[in-house]
Design a protein around this motif. Structure first.
Motif, short mmCIF file in Angstrom:
data_model
loop_
_atom_site.label_atom_id
_atom_site.label_comp_id
_atom_site.label_asym_id
_atom_site.label_seq_id
_atom_site.Cartn_x
_atom_site.Cartn_y
_atom_site.Cartn_z
N ASN A 161 0.84 -1.20 0.00
CA ASN A 161 0.00 0.00 0.00
C ASN A 161 0.87 1.25 0.00
O ASN A 161 1.56 1.53 0.98
CB ASN A 161 -0.90 -0.01 1.24
N PRO A 162 0.88 2.02 -1.09
CA PRO A 162 1.74 3.20 -1.15
C PRO A 162 1.35 4.28 -0.16
O PRO A 162 2.13 5.23 0.08
CB PRO A 162 1.58 3.68 -2.59
N PHE A 163 0.16 4.18 0.41
CA PHE A 163 -0.30 5.17 1.37
C PHE A 163 -0.26 4.65 2.82
O PHE A 163 -0.69 5.33 3.74
CB PHE A 163 -1.73 5.61 1.02
N GLY A 164 0.27 3.43 3.00
CA GLY A 164 0.35 2.83 4.32
C GLY A 164 1.49 3.41 5.14
O GLY A 164 2.38 4.12 4.64
N ASP A 165 1.48 3.10 6.43
CA ASP A 165 2.52 3.61 7.32
C ASP A 165 3.90 3.07 6.97
O ASP A 165 4.90 3.79 7.09
CB ASP A 165 2.17 3.25 8.77
N ALA A 166 3.97 1.82 6.56
CA ALA A 166 5.27 1.24 6.22
C ALA A 166 5.94 2.02 5.08
O ALA A 166 7.15 2.26 5.10
CB ALA A 166 5.11 -0.23 5.83
N PHE A 187 -0.87 -9.09 20.80
CA PHE A 187 0.32 -9.03 19.96
C PHE A 187 -0.05 -8.60 18.55
O PHE A 187 -1.02 -9.11 17.97
CB PHE A 187 0.98 -10.42 19.90
N SER A 188 0.70 -7.68 17.99
CA SER A 188 0.52 -7.28 16.60
C SER A 188 1.86 -6.75 16.09
O SER A 188 2.33 -5.70 16.53
CB SER A 188 -0.56 -6.19 16.47
N TYR A 189 2.46 -7.52 15.18
CA TYR A 189 3.78 -7.11 14.68
C TYR A 189 3.70 -5.73 14.05
O TYR A 189 2.82 -5.46 13.22
CB TYR A 189 4.32 -8.11 13.66
N SER A 190 4.63 -4.85 14.40
CA SER A 190 4.58 -3.47 13.94
C SER A 190 5.97 -2.89 13.76
O SER A 190 6.74 -2.79 14.73
CB SER A 190 3.79 -2.61 14.93
N SER A 191 6.29 -2.49 12.55
CA SER A 191 7.54 -1.78 12.31
C SER A 191 7.56 -0.47 13.08
O SER A 191 8.61 0.03 13.48
CB SER A 191 7.71 -1.49 10.81
N LEU A 237 11.17 2.49 19.34
CA LEU A 237 12.29 2.08 20.17
C LEU A 237 13.57 2.80 19.75
O LEU A 237 14.39 3.19 20.60
CB LEU A 237 12.50 0.57 20.08
N GLY A 238 13.74 2.98 18.46
CA GLY A 238 14.92 3.67 17.96
C GLY A 238 14.98 5.12 18.42
O GLY A 238 16.04 5.63 18.80
N LEU A 239 13.83 5.79 18.39
CA LEU A 239 13.79 7.18 18.84
C LEU A 239 14.06 7.26 20.34
O LEU A 239 14.78 8.17 20.81
CB LEU A 239 12.44 7.81 18.50
N ILE A 240 13.50 6.33 21.10
CA ILE A 240 13.75 6.30 22.54
C ILE A 240 15.23 6.15 22.83
O ILE A 240 15.82 6.89 23.62
CB ILE A 240 12.97 5.15 23.20
N THR A 294 15.25 2.23 12.41
CA THR A 294 15.47 1.07 13.28
C THR A 294 14.45 -0.03 13.07
O THR A 294 14.53 -1.09 13.71
CB THR A 294 15.47 1.50 14.75
N PHE A 295 13.48 0.19 12.18
CA PHE A 295 12.56 -0.89 11.84
C PHE A 295 13.13 -1.73 10.71
O PHE A 295 12.56 -2.75 10.33
CB PHE A 295 11.20 -0.33 11.42
N CYS A 296 14.26 -1.32 10.18
CA CYS A 296 14.86 -2.05 9.04
C CYS A 296 16.26 -1.55 8.77
O CYS A 296 16.84 -0.79 9.53
CB CYS A 296 14.01 -1.83 7.77
#
Length: 245
Positions: free
Chosen positions: A54-59, A85-89, A95-98, A139-141
């Motif tokens: 999805n080009p408009f998705g959060d990912a 539980f729901s996997y989420s980038s 976590l990276g910003l923290i 940090t999600f990838c």
């Protein structure tokens, strides 16, 4: 890196509230209940569209956008933290910003080099994609490295954070990462950014089938790099190789 940061005193514990490090979220309903552990466990309840087509998705926004901080500030809860539980980038990026804010005087890349890349004697340079020049690490990838150096990360965890007699990552952290916890929305197959497998094996997995598979009881590490999963059931392949070893 989070385990090292806790040991170094940059972060007190996984029980700390997220809004301590990202106060921009404090006015969002329910965010005061969100902890670092919820993000680690993918039980945050934070709404995130994980679609990779999805080009408009959060990912897509996180991958192609140029302001990850702004994207994080827009996050809202769709479920109470610690209930499912729901996997989420998005959780990994938060976590990276923290961690970035906890470190204060150094970047995530500098900390990665200091705590892991140099101590492990990595054989090649690596790259880490940013949202813009001198920006925030994705940090999600998006850590790009050679198979041999990914294998060293596997060996580090195989040996519970110890590298040639020196404790690089706290043993307690490695054990926490690789031991299932199904309380508070957690699942038996995921813990602290690792995918848990059969027989105490565990795996780090990238979007296109890049994998670090660790089988401690067989003293075995397997690396798979590629540009696509193909039609292969990689979990079954790895399990078969472990059994045949």
């Amino acid at each position: 890196m989070l385990g090292c940061a806790i040991a170094d005193g940059y972060i007190q514990s996984v029980d700390e509230p997220v809004i301590k490090y990202i106060p921009e979220l404090k006015d969002k309903e329910g965010m005061e209940n969100l902890t670092i552990e919820h993000l680690l466990q993918m039980t945050s309840g934070v709404k995130f569209n994980e679609s990779y087509i999805n080009p408009f998705g959060d990912a897509a926004t996180y991958y192609y956008g140029t302001n990850l901080r702004k994207a994080i500030y827009k996050r809202k809860l769709e479920a109470a933290p610690g209930t499912r539980f729901s996997y989420s980038s998005g959780d990994s990026q938060m976590l990276g910003l923290i961690l970035s804010r906890a470190l204060k005087d150094k970047t995530l890349t500098q900390y990665l080099e200091e705590k892991l890349w140099k101590p492990l004697g990595m054989e090649y340079d690596a790259t880490w994609s940013l949202d813009l020049e001198d920006g925030l690490e994705k940090t999600f990838c998006c850590i790009n490295a050679r198979a041999r150096d990914f294998a060293k990360i596997g060996r580090l965890y195989l040996n519970k954070g110890n590298w040639n007699g020196k404790q690089i990552v706290p043993k307690e952290w490695v054990e926490a990462c690789t031991t299932a916890d199904t309380t508070n929305g957690g699942v038996s197959y995921y813990k602290y950014q690792w995918w848990l497998q059969k027989d105490n094996n565990f795996m780090a997995e990238g979007i296109l089938g890049q994998m670090i598979y660790v089988a401690p009881e067989k003293n075995m590490i397997m690396i798979r790099l590629g540009s696509a999963y193909g039609k292969t059931d990689w979990d079954t392949i790895f399990e078969s190789l472990v059994q045949a070893y």
